[in-house]
Structures are given as structure tokens and as C-alpha cells.
Design an enzyme around this catalytic site. Structure first.
Site, PDB file in Angstrom:
ATOM      1  N   HIS A 163       0.858  -1.190   0.000  1.00 40.14           N
ATOM      2  CA  HIS A 163       0.000   0.000   0.000  1.00 40.14           C
ATOM      3  C   HIS A 163       0.889   1.233   0.000  1.00 40.14           C
ATOM      4  O   HIS A 163       1.998   1.221   0.535  1.00 40.14           O
ATOM      5  CB  HIS A 163      -0.882   0.019   1.239  1.00 40.14           C
ATOM      6  N   GLU A 183       0.768   3.973   1.682  1.00 41.46           N
ATOM      7  CA  GLU A 183       1.115   4.466   3.017  1.00 41.46           C
ATOM      8  C   GLU A 183       2.226   3.631   3.653  1.00 41.46           C
ATOM      9  O   GLU A 183       3.188   4.173   4.195  1.00 41.46           O
ATOM     10  CB  GLU A 183      -0.126   4.460   3.932  1.00 41.46           C
TER      11      GLU A 183
END
Length: 138
Positions: free
Chosen positions: A79, A81
Site C-alpha cells: 500500500h 502508506e
């Protein structure tokens, strides 16, 4: 003399107009960081990945940034993040990201929120939509 902390900078209490101007300037900087996260999001989408982008900021400097790489890296944990957090930890040489801000194009998933909390990220800022990446791709 009293001091106030505004946008990460200690400012003398001068005139309220000056403090208001400092806050407005800080707001412009955060909008620029969000815009950069959306740039990363567009890069992810162009590469065929889910449309997410994120960056880690410390002391008004981008330490790390990443687009989602779930499809291109064939890794469901890639991901945006978490990739940005991992890169920031590598660049700073520490697991502790105290004083850092995670800026994301969309609200991070619960696992990414937890990763940011475990890294001691001071604050998270994200785009307007709670989830706007759409359903998982096959």
C-alpha cells in the site's frame, strides 16, 4: 514572552493578523503536500495499481513518498502508506517516526493506520473521501 506553537514553528505572540497569516501560509503548504499525494495516486493508477499515493513529511520536508504498488510488485502489502512509512524509516535510520506526518490521497485502510500508529507518526492528513479507490482488482 509567551510563545505559541503554530504549524510546527514556535512564534512570538505578536499581532493576531500575523499569526493568522502564518496559519494561512501553513495551510498552503499542506495543500501542496496533498497535491503531491494525488500526483503519486495518478502515477499508481497509470501503472495499473489501485489509485493511492502517500508521503511522509518531517519538519516541512518530504522524507519519503510512494504510490500504491500492490499490482506491480505483486504484493498485497505494498500500500502507498506502508511503502512511504518503510522508506521514511530507512532514510531516517529509525523505526520511530515521531514528529512525522503521513499525508495520503485517501483515508488509509485500518492496517495502514495501525502501521502509522506503531511507527509513532504524529499526525495523519488525507484527502476528502473515506474510500475512493474502488473495489479490489482481480
Amino acid at each position: 514572552m509567551r510563545r505559541r506553537l503554530i504549524a510546527g514553528t514556535a512564534l512570538s505572540c505578536l499581532s493576531p493578523a500575523w499569526v493568522g497569516q502564518a496559519c494561512a501560509q501553513a495551510g498552503e503548504v499542506w495543500r501542496a503536500f496533498i497535491a503531491r499525494a494525488f500526483e503519486m495516486r495518478r502515477q499508481a493508477e497509470a501503472a495499473g495499481d489501485p489509485p493511492y499515493g502517500a508521503l511522509v513529511v518531517k519538519d516541512w520536508v518530504i522524507i519519503a513518498e510512494s504510490a500504491s504498488r500492490v499490482v506491480t510488485a505483486a504484493n498485497i502489502d505494498a500500500h502507498a502508506e506502508r511503502e512511504a512509512l518503510r522508506l521514511a524509516q530507512q532514510r531516517l535510520g529509525t523505526q520511530d517516526l515521531s514528529g512525522c506526518v503521513l499525508v495520503s490521497s485517501s483515508r488509509p485502510c485500518p492496517l495502514c493506520e495501525r502501521a502509522a500508529a506503531r511507527a509513532h507518526v504524529a499526525r495523519m492528513i488525507h484527502g476528502e473521501h473515506l474510500t475512493d479507490g474502488g473495489p479490489p482488482r482481480g
